[in-house]
Design a protein around this motif. Structure first.
Motif, PDB file in Angstrom:
ATOM      1  N   THR A  27      50.141  38.746  39.824  1.00 15.61           N
ATOM      2  CA  THR A  27      48.933  39.050  39.618  1.00 15.61           C
ATOM      3  C   THR A  27      47.846  37.946  39.325  1.00 15.61           C
ATOM      4  O   THR A  27      48.387  36.878  39.332  1.00 15.61           O
ATOM      5  CB  THR A  27      48.729  39.892  38.451  1.00 15.61           C
ATOM      6  N   LEU A  28      46.625  38.132  39.508  1.00 13.24           N
ATOM      7  CA  LEU A  28      45.583  36.988  39.333  1.00 13.24           C
ATOM      8  C   LEU A  28      45.958  36.355  38.369  1.00 13.24           C
ATOM      9  O   LEU A  28      45.675  34.831  38.484  1.00 13.24           O
ATOM     10  CB  LEU A  28      44.429  37.809  39.409  1.00 13.24           C
ATOM     11  N   ASP A  69      43.785  45.205  35.178  1.00 12.92           N
ATOM     12  CA  ASP A  69      42.530  45.595  35.572  1.00 12.92           C
ATOM     13  C   ASP A  69      42.504  45.329  37.201  1.00 12.92           C
ATOM     14  O   ASP A  69      42.196  45.991  38.073  1.00 12.92           O
ATOM     15  CB  ASP A  69      41.155  45.198  35.045  1.00 12.92           C
ATOM     16  N   GLN A  70      43.025  43.942  37.375  1.00 17.48           N
ATOM     17  CA  GLN A  70      42.920  43.674  38.798  1.00 17.48           C
ATOM     18  C   GLN A  70      43.983  44.431  39.677  1.00 17.48           C
ATOM     19  O   GLN A  70      43.580  44.736  40.842  1.00 17.48           O
ATOM     20  CB  GLN A  70      43.486  42.157  38.718  1.00 17.48           C
ATOM     21  N   GLU A  71      45.243  44.695  39.061  1.00  7.77           N
ATOM     22  CA  GLU A  71      46.101  45.460  39.837  1.00  7.77           C
ATOM     23  C   GLU A  71      45.471  46.901  40.193  1.00  7.77           C
ATOM     24  O   GLU A  71      45.720  47.536  41.225  1.00  7.77           O
ATOM     25  CB  GLU A  71      47.427  45.611  38.965  1.00  7.77           C
ATOM     26  N   ALA A  80      43.273  52.758  50.499  1.00  8.79           N
ATOM     27  CA  ALA A  80      42.177  53.017  51.527  1.00  8.79           C
ATOM     28  C   ALA A  80      42.273  52.586  52.850  1.00  8.79           C
ATOM     29  O   ALA A  80      41.886  53.227  53.550  1.00  8.79           O
ATOM     30  CB  ALA A  80      40.684  52.429  51.017  1.00  8.79           C
ATOM     31  N   ARG A  81      43.414  51.846  52.979  1.00  8.54           N
ATOM     32  CA  ARG A  81      44.260  51.440  53.947  1.00  8.54           C
ATOM     33  C   ARG A  81      43.008  50.773  55.107  1.00  8.54           C
ATOM     34  O   ARG A  81      43.191  50.715  56.333  1.00  8.54           O
ATOM     35  CB  ARG A  81      44.601  52.445  54.963  1.00  8.54           C
ATOM     36  N   ASN A  82      42.314  49.824  54.355  1.00  7.21           N
ATOM     37  CA  ASN A  82      41.404  49.006  55.245  1.00  7.21           C
ATOM     38  C   ASN A  82      41.532  47.545  54.520  1.00  7.21           C
ATOM     39  O   ASN A  82      40.849  47.061  53.690  1.00  7.21           O
ATOM     40  CB  ASN A  82      39.894  49.546  54.780  1.00  7.21           C
ATOM     41  N   PRO A  83      42.410  46.750  55.112  1.00  7.92           N
ATOM     42  CA  PRO A  83      42.716  45.430  54.796  1.00  7.92           C
ATOM     43  C   PRO A  83      41.248  44.576  54.611  1.00  7.92           C
ATOM     44  O   PRO A  83      41.298  43.786  53.676  1.00  7.92           O
ATOM     45  CB  PRO A  83      43.534  44.908  55.842  1.00  7.92           C
ATOM     46  N   VAL A  84      40.338  44.855  55.524  1.00  5.09           N
ATOM     47  CA  VAL A  84      39.095  43.883  55.368  1.00  5.09           C
ATOM     48  C   VAL A  84      38.353  44.234  54.253  1.00  5.09           C
ATOM     49  O   VAL A  84      37.961  43.223  53.155  1.00  5.09           O
ATOM     50  CB  VAL A  84      38.189  44.232  56.557  1.00  5.09           C
ATOM     51  N   MET A  85      38.231  45.598  53.594  1.00  9.36           N
ATOM     52  CA  MET A  85      37.803  46.171  52.636  1.00  9.36           C
ATOM     53  C   MET A  85      38.423  45.401  51.239  1.00  9.36           C
ATOM     54  O   MET A  85      37.944  44.996  50.282  1.00  9.36           O
ATOM     55  CB  MET A  85      37.599  47.430  52.421  1.00  9.36           C
ATOM     56  N   SER A  86      39.872  45.439  51.594  1.00 13.39           N
ATOM     57  CA  SER A  86      40.718  45.012  50.374  1.00 13.39           C
ATOM     58  C   SER A  86      40.221  43.337  50.076  1.00 13.39           C
ATOM     59  O   SER A  86      40.159  43.347  48.978  1.00 13.39           O
ATOM     60  CB  SER A  86      42.133  45.222  50.781  1.00 13.39           C
ATOM     61  N   ASP A  87      40.295  42.457  51.215  1.00  8.86           N
ATOM     62  CA  ASP A  87      39.941  41.273  50.891  1.00  8.86           C
ATOM     63  C   ASP A  87      38.488  41.148  50.240  1.00  8.86           C
ATOM     64  O   ASP A  87      38.174  40.167  49.285  1.00  8.86           O
ATOM     65  CB  ASP A  87      40.078  40.542  52.202  1.00  8.86           C
ATOM     66  N   LEU A  88      37.481  41.969  50.810  1.00  7.19           N
ATOM     67  CA  LEU A  88      36.262  41.852  50.203  1.00  7.19           C
ATOM     68  C   LEU A  88      36.137  41.997  48.670  1.00  7.19           C
ATOM     69  O   LEU A  88      35.529  41.436  47.984  1.00  7.19           O
ATOM     70  CB  LEU A  88      35.237  42.834  51.119  1.00  7.19           C
ATOM     71  N   LEU A  89      36.988  43.038  48.316  1.00  9.71           N
ATOM     72  CA  LEU A  89      36.677  43.668  46.928  1.00  9.71           C
ATOM     73  C   LEU A  89      37.536  42.623  45.992  1.00  9.71           C
ATOM     74  O   LEU A  89      37.278  42.427  44.902  1.00  9.71           O
ATOM     75  CB  LEU A  89      37.267  45.036  46.746  1.00  9.71           C
ATOM     76  N   ARG A  90      38.530  42.002  46.703  1.00 13.34           N
ATOM     77  CA  ARG A  90      39.350  41.040  45.717  1.00 13.34           C
ATOM     78  C   ARG A  90      38.710  39.903  45.588  1.00 13.34           C
ATOM     79  O   ARG A  90      38.319  39.308  44.320  1.00 13.34           O
ATOM     80  CB  ARG A  90      40.581  40.623  46.554  1.00 13.34           C
ATOM     81  N   ALA A 132      35.321  37.855  37.499  1.00 15.20           N
ATOM     82  CA  ALA A 132      36.581  37.736  36.599  1.00 15.20           C
ATOM     83  C   ALA A 132      36.162  37.293  35.286  1.00 15.20           C
ATOM     84  O   ALA A 132      36.653  37.786  34.169  1.00 15.20           O
ATOM     85  CB  ALA A 132      37.760  37.683  37.086  1.00 15.20           C
ATOM     86  N   ARG A 133      35.666  35.893  35.096  1.00 13.92           N
ATOM     87  CA  ARG A 133      35.464  35.267  34.260  1.00 13.92           C
ATOM     88  C   ARG A 133      34.551  35.836  33.260  1.00 13.92           C
ATOM     89  O   ARG A 133      34.853  36.102  31.892  1.00 13.92           O
ATOM     90  CB  ARG A 133      34.723  33.864  34.204  1.00 13.92           C
ATOM     91  N   MET A 134      33.464  36.561  33.567  1.00 10.08           N
ATOM     92  CA  MET A 134      32.603  37.368  32.499  1.00 10.08           C
ATOM     93  C   MET A 134      33.154  38.652  32.384  1.00 10.08           C
ATOM     94  O   MET A 134      32.963  39.141  31.324  1.00 10.08           O
ATOM     95  CB  MET A 134      31.309  37.498  33.706  1.00 10.08           C
ATOM     96  N   TRP A 135      34.116  39.238  33.210  1.00  8.31           N
ATOM     97  CA  TRP A 135      34.652  40.534  32.658  1.00  8.31           C
ATOM     98  C   TRP A 135      35.637  40.062  31.585  1.00  8.31           C
ATOM     99  O   TRP A 135      35.577  40.620  30.575  1.00  8.31           O
ATOM    100  CB  TRP A 135      35.528  41.101  33.755  1.00  8.31           C
ATOM    101  N   PHE A 136      36.331  39.081  31.726  1.00  9.70           N
ATOM    102  CA  PHE A 136      37.253  38.489  30.577  1.00  9.70           C
ATOM    103  C   PHE A 136      36.491  38.187  29.314  1.00  9.70           C
ATOM    104  O   PHE A 136      36.906  38.502  28.374  1.00  9.70           O
ATOM    105  CB  PHE A 136      38.099  37.135  31.201  1.00  9.70           C
ATOM    106  N   ILE A 137      35.394  37.419  29.575  1.00  7.40           N
ATOM    107  CA  ILE A 137      34.688  37.001  28.209  1.00  7.40           C
ATOM    108  C   ILE A 137      34.121  38.384  27.489  1.00  7.40           C
ATOM    109  O   ILE A 137      34.034  38.257  26.294  1.00  7.40           O
ATOM    110  CB  ILE A 137      33.551  36.163  28.737  1.00  7.40           C
ATOM    111  N   SER A 138      33.781  39.354  28.346  1.00  5.79           N
ATOM    112  CA  SER A 138      33.260  40.635  27.844  1.00  5.79           C
ATOM    113  C   SER A 138      33.955  41.372  26.883  1.00  5.79           C
ATOM    114  O   SER A 138      33.674  42.364  26.350  1.00  5.79           O
ATOM    115  CB  SER A 138      32.433  41.331  29.124  1.00  5.79           C
ATOM    116  N   LEU A 139      35.306  41.499  27.168  1.00  2.00           N
ATOM    117  CA  LEU A 139      36.413  42.161  26.378  1.00  2.00           C
ATOM    118  C   LEU A 139      36.525  41.730  25.003  1.00  2.00           C
ATOM    119  O   LEU A 139      37.465  40.934  24.656  1.00  2.00           O
ATOM    120  CB  LEU A 139      37.694  42.007  27.010  1.00  2.00           C
ATOM    121  N   SER A 140      35.351  41.896  24.229  1.00  2.00           N
ATOM    122  CA  SER A 140      35.476  41.429  22.891  1.00  2.00           C
ATOM    123  C   SER A 140      35.936  42.364  21.697  1.00  2.00           C
ATOM    124  O   SER A 140      36.063  42.027  20.789  1.00  2.00           O
ATOM    125  CB  SER A 140      33.803  40.956  22.647  1.00  2.00           C
ATOM    126  N   THR A 141      35.683  43.617  22.102  1.00  3.29           N
ATOM    127  CA  THR A 141      35.880  44.477  20.840  1.00  3.29           C
ATOM    128  C   THR A 141      37.077  45.549  21.485  1.00  3.29           C
ATOM    129  O   THR A 141      37.219  45.839  22.762  1.00  3.29           O
ATOM    130  CB  THR A 141      34.540  45.321  20.577  1.00  3.29           C
TER     131      THR A 141
END
Length: 223
Positions: A2-3, A139-141, A150-160, A167-176
């Motif tokens: 994972t990431l 969460d990433q998984e 969804a079986r769309n590799p292009v969409m998977s790469d875009l969303l990744r 992810a940094r802001m997501w990580f920082i936001s997990l405070s409570t």
């Protein structure tokens, strides 16, 4: 892998360049390397016990990902977290990820809801223990499983890429604990829509999940 994972056993079968890329990305996302911090190839080489050539190759890849940038007279730095950029990423996620989850709800095999529920169970346990890095991994998984179904590799790469850039802001936001629980509940609603093959319900749940992230980020940005 994972990431946020960098276990030695998992690294044996990947290249030094990929090991360096994963390790430096982990440091950036978990703020072990702070926004604006200069990236020193010699220091990273020593810290990660990886040669300077793979470190340089990894940094080039992180430039393409938008996680680092080159500053005149400074060198390569960790790209600062910009609220405007994060909000733009969220807008892109709203458009693309709600579409993706609709397709997933229509196409998902029976194994997909089972995988998502196992992920959710593990996330609830991690939330109870306040294991933030584990929550981030899961969460990433979770979102990768949906994109894959969804079986769309292009969409998977875009969303990744969109997830990694925010992810940094997501990580920082997990405070409570309340935020941890809310994310689990939002994921549960998404799983329910996919399991029932209900694209409308899945889309509503995904939209609510992303908008919840937007609201949390906006509150923190204005605090």
């Amino acid at each position: 892998m994972t990431l946020l994972e960098t276990p030695k056993d998992a690294q044996r079968h990947v290249s030094l360049r990929d090991q360096a890329y994963t390790a430096i990305k982990r440091l950036i996302i978990t703020t072990g390397l702070r926004p604006g911090e200069i990236l020193s190839e010699p220091a990273l080489s020593t810290q990660l016990d990886i040669g300077r050539t793979p470190i340089r190759q990894a940094i080039d890849r992180l430039l393409n990902d938008g996680l680092v940038e080159v500053m005149p007279r400074k060198g390569t730095i960790v790209k600062p977290v910009s609220l405007d950029e994060i909000l733009n990423i969220i807008d892109a996620r709203i458009v693309n990820e709600t579409f993706c989850v609709r397709v997933a709800a229509e196409r998902a095999s029976p194994e997909v809801p089972a995988q998502l529920r196992r992920n959710l169970e593990a996330m609830r346990k991690a939330a109870q223990a306040r294991e933030i890095e584990t929550i981030a991994d899961l969460d990433q998984e979770f979102h990768a499983l949906i994109a894959g179904s969804a079986r769309n590799p292009v969409m998977s790469d875009l969303l990744r890429n969109l997830h990694e850039r925010s992810a940094r802001m997501w990580f920082i936001s997990l405070s409570t604990n309340e935020q941890h629980t809310r994310i689990c509940d939002e994921h549960a609603a998404i799983v329910d829509g996919i399991a029932r093959h209900d694209p409308d319900a899945a889309e509503r749940a995904m939209r609510a999940h992303i908008e919840s992230f937007r609201a949390n980020i906006t509150r923190q940005g204005s605090a």
